[in-house]
Design a protein around this motif. Structure first.
Motif, PDB file in Angstrom:
ATOM      1  N   PHE A 174       0.824  -1.211   0.000  1.00 50.96           N
ATOM      2  CA  PHE A 174       0.000   0.000   0.000  1.00 50.96           C
ATOM      3  C   PHE A 174       0.861   1.265   0.000  1.00 50.96           C
ATOM      4  O   PHE A 174       0.399   2.337  -0.358  1.00 50.96           O
ATOM      5  N   GLY A 175       2.092   1.143   0.473  1.00 49.17           N
ATOM      6  CA  GLY A 175       3.017   2.276   0.432  1.00 49.17           C
ATOM      7  C   GLY A 175       2.789   3.340   1.484  1.00 49.17           C
ATOM      8  O   GLY A 175       3.265   4.466   1.342  1.00 49.17           O
ATOM      9  N   ALA A 176       2.084   3.007   2.554  1.00 49.44           N
ATOM     10  CA  ALA A 176       1.875   4.000   3.620  1.00 49.44           C
ATOM     11  C   ALA A 176       3.217   4.336   4.280  1.00 49.44           C
ATOM     12  O   ALA A 176       3.942   3.439   4.695  1.00 49.44           O
ATOM     13  N   ASP A 177       3.516   5.614   4.378  1.00 46.99           N
ATOM     14  CA  ASP A 177       4.797   6.056   4.950  1.00 46.99           C
ATOM     15  C   ASP A 177       4.630   7.456   5.531  1.00 46.99           C
ATOM     16  O   ASP A 177       5.142   8.438   4.987  1.00 46.99           O
ATOM     17  N   PRO A 178       3.882   7.588   6.623  1.00 44.17           N
ATOM     18  CA  PRO A 178       3.592   8.929   7.153  1.00 44.17           C
ATOM     19  C   PRO A 178       4.835   9.723   7.525  1.00 44.17           C
ATOM     20  O   PRO A 178       4.884  10.942   7.301  1.00 44.17           O
ATOM     21  N   LEU A 179       5.864   9.075   8.063  1.00 43.81           N
ATOM     22  CA  LEU A 179       7.077   9.810   8.410  1.00 43.81           C
ATOM     23  C   LEU A 179       7.868  10.181   7.155  1.00 43.81           C
ATOM     24  O   LEU A 179       8.499  11.251   7.104  1.00 43.81           O
ATOM     25  N   GLY A 180       7.856   9.317   6.156  1.00 45.40           N
ATOM     26  CA  GLY A 180       8.499   9.648   4.896  1.00 45.40           C
ATOM     27  C   GLY A 180       7.798  10.815   4.213  1.00 45.40           C
ATOM     28  O   GLY A 180       8.448  11.695   3.634  1.00 45.40           O
ATOM     29  N   TYR A 181       6.466  10.844   4.299  1.00 45.41           N
ATOM     30  CA  TYR A 181       5.698  11.957   3.740  1.00 45.41           C
ATOM     31  C   TYR A 181       6.043  13.252   4.470  1.00 45.41           C
ATOM     32  O   TYR A 181       6.193  14.311   3.845  1.00 45.41           O
ATOM     33  N   GLU A 182       6.199  13.166   5.780  1.00 40.01           N
ATOM     34  CA  GLU A 182       6.571  14.355   6.549  1.00 40.01           C
ATOM     35  C   GLU A 182       7.971  14.827   6.171  1.00 40.01           C
ATOM     36  O   GLU A 182       8.223  16.035   6.070  1.00 40.01           O
ATOM     37  N   ALA A 183       8.886  13.874   5.950  1.00 41.40           N
ATOM     38  CA  ALA A 183      10.234  14.251   5.534  1.00 41.40           C
ATOM     39  C   ALA A 183      10.207  14.958   4.175  1.00 41.40           C
ATOM     40  O   ALA A 183      10.951  15.913   3.936  1.00 41.40           O
ATOM     41  N   ARG A 184       9.327  14.522   3.286  1.00 39.03           N
ATOM     42  CA  ARG A 184       9.221  15.124   1.957  1.00 39.03           C
ATOM     43  C   ARG A 184       8.554  16.499   1.987  1.00 39.03           C
ATOM     44  O   ARG A 184       8.975  17.411   1.276  1.00 39.03           O
TER      45      ARG A 184
END
Length: 614
Positions: A181-191
């Motif tokens: 599913f690719g969920a990555d809330p911390l990666g999204y925050e980093a971006r």
């Protein structure tokens, strides 16, 4: 066991084994000839090379550098997460498909799946295909055969629901779906600098555990840290902290530790340093296995890895060289044991890749698997004294950065407090200095540039999410200079020029003329070289005819001692705004000297300023 007969051809049988001390003495002798009177371990240290994170490569490795790594498929998983590795059919060839046109994306997806691609990586939402277009993009795709990796940022929950709905409408069994599913809330925050939806990620993990055994809900994407200029160890350390944060969230929501570890896939960059890529992937499995061991589930520590050829190394100028970079990176990823490998198309920095670029990208893995047979052996680099030592060094440096993040309160707090960004920025500043001095060459950009090249034209790529960590590129400083030169060419019909004043015979000036021409072209400055060598009496006429604003004298040190000063004076009298000299030494009459390791970007920028190039 078969014992071969003695055929009398034993290698080196009559020669005694050389010792380490004897080798060091030979090294000391060579160094003394170079004016360095050192011996023993110090002599060996002199030949060592130091990299980021304090990593180093020694000139000689021996068997004592190889510890027991266990077996593939068993903790600590250095030699591979699965016992069989990628030997059955090679790694998963995962193609990334960008663009916002669902029909065009569908055509590209089907063409790739018919020609060797085995899974799809689909950016959706901001920076990719609208989630509403997913149905059309996947039309004709057998979802029970082709795994899908979603990458939808803030719209992950919507994208996951759309994928599951499409599969159900097409009669695909829930347990037949494969992918993430690719969920990555911390990666999204980093971006983006905006907190991701952790609750939605947890809900997706619960859904995957309950009814979709072939899907992993979370992706720890380390590319934001790599693309912000981070080192290999920083990339791994940040990914560990992110992965552990997700384990805590999942177990807090009721999943078992084994279920939590089983819901995470890791995404890493593969760079053109093949040994560093191999060591990084092996080290990543080792340190994640250690996290699982500390958590009490060592058997769950088999890290699933998706390796992507580094966006940081991709260039906009001379993009064809990107094919070579991605080939070496893909080799490192495959040898390092990545489960899935994405080779980015060579033209990805120019816009939406075309069919030819995607073909080259997918065929890179095909050649490595089918023709080079890289997947026939599990952990082919295992046992290499250098690779094993480098694996240990990367693992230790990554663990140290991971511990620093944990001491700061974990990944979320370290991100928001700026600790992660500051560490990455410091690393990139050091690397940028090397790039600016061409200590780290970029072929086609800072070395061997081509001012007359015609770049491929591509449709603009969708804007990618921004607002968090920066995205850096190795070519960015030189690209800015080239862009200034291009604008000047468009406005005036010509590029800024520098006259190369070659003194003496070809043997005296050829090397420095070549060096200077490459240097100036890296900044978009066209070198003009009179085919006839010049003297103090003829240089003024040749300079005037060149149409250049500045000049660079090129010859040997011996001729400089005799002619550099009068030639420089003649150039000034002819109107040269600045006179440079190719080389380094005590020579008068010139404004600046250019040499290997000089501050190339600063020099070129100042020359463009002097020439009035905006």
């Amino acid at each position: 066991m078969t014992v071969l007969p003695d055929d009398g051809l034993s290698l080196a049988a009559e020669f005694p084994d050389a010792t380490h001390d004897e080798w060091q003495r030979l090294v000391s002798g060579v160094l003394r000839k170079a004016g360095k009177d050192i011996s023993g371990t110090a002599a060996e240290d002199e030949l060592s090379t130091t990299f980021d994170d304090g990593l180093h490569a020694r000139p000689l490795y021996t068997a004592d550098a190889v510890p027991d790594r266990g077996l593939p498929g068993f903790a600590p998983f250095v030699r591979g997460a699965r016992a069989e590795g990628n030997t059955p059919g090679g790694w998963d060839v995962r193609q990334r498909h960008t663009g916002s046109d669902a029909q065009a994306l569908r055509d590209a997806v089907l063409a790739d799946l018919e020609n060797g691609v085995t899974s799809l990586w689909l950016p959706l939402g901001e920076g990719g295909l609208p989630v509403a277009g997913l149905d059309r993009a996947l039309e004709g795709v057998y979802l029970d055969l082709a795994p899908v990796a979603l990458d939808a940022g803030a719209e992950t929950a919507e994208a996951a629901d759309a994928w599951l709905r499409i599969a159900e409408e097409r009669g695909v069994a829930a347990d037949a779906l494969r992918g993430t599913f690719g969920a990555d809330p911390l990666g999204y925050e980093a971006r983006t600098g905006t907190a991701g939806d952790t609750a939605a990620a947890v809900a997706l993990a619960r859904k995957a555990v309950a009814g979709h055994p072939g899907i992993r809900a979370l992706t720890v994407d380390a590319l934001p840290f790599h693309e912000a200029g981070g080192s290999a160890a920083q990339e791994l350390g940040a990914s560990l902290a992110t992965g552990l944060a997700y384990v805590r969230e999942l177990t807090g929501a009721g999943l078992t530790l084994a279920e939590a570890f089983g819901q995470i896939e890791f995404r890493y960059a593969a760079v053109a340093d093949q040994f560093l890529t191999i060591a990084k992937l092996r080290a990543a499995r080792r340190v994640w296995a250690r996290v699982a061991e500390v958590c009490g589930v060592p058997e769950a520590g088999a890290q699933r890895q998706h390796a992507v050829t580094s966006p940081v190394m991709m260039t906009r100028r001379d993009p064809w060289v990107n094919m070579l970079r991605t080939t070496v990176a893909a080799l490192g990823a495959g040898v390092g044991g990545a489960d899935a490998v994405t080779v980015l198309p060579f033209d990805q920095e120019l816009g939406v890749p075309d069919a030819f670029a995607r073909r080259i990208a997918r065929n890179t893995s095909t050649i490595l698997i089918e023709e080079s047979h890289l997947a026939r052996v599990t952990d082919p680099a295992g046992g290499s004294y250098y690779v094993e030592s480098l694996t240990d060094q990367v693992a230790e440096a990554a663990w140290a950065f991971f511990q620093e993040i944990e001491r700061a309160g974990g990944q979320a707090k370290a991100l928001r407090a700026g600790l992660v960004g500051e560490r990455l920025a410091a690393t990139w500043a050091e690397r940028s200095a090397k790039l600016a001095r061409r200590k780290e060459p970029v072929t086609g950009v800072s070395e061997f540039p081509n001012l007359t090249e015609k770049l491929p034209e591509r449709a603009p790529a969708p804007a990618v999410p921004a607002g968090g960590l920066p995205r850096v590129r190795r070519d960015e400083a030189f690209e800015a200079l080239r862009a200034r030169s291009d604008a000047h060419l468009a406005a005036t019909g010509s590029r800024p020029k520098v006259f190369l004043a070659a003194l003496g015979p070809a043997a005296a000036h050829t090397a420095r003329v070549t060096f200077a021409a490459n240097l100036f072209q890296a900044g978009g400055i066209e070198p003009v070289h009179d085919p006839v060598t010049v003297t103090a009496g003829t240089v003024a006429e040749a300079f005037t005819a060149s149409g250049a604003a500045v000049a660079c004298v090129c010859s040997s040190d011996a001729l400089y001692a005799e002619e550099a000063e009068p030639v420089a004076a003649a150039l000034r009298a002819a109107g040269a705004g600045q006179v440079l000299l190719a080389g380094k030494g005590e020579f008068g009459g010139v404004d600046r000297q250019v040499y290997a390791g000089c501050a190339a970007v600063d020099l070129l920028a100042s020359l463009l300023d002097h020439m009035g190039v905006a």
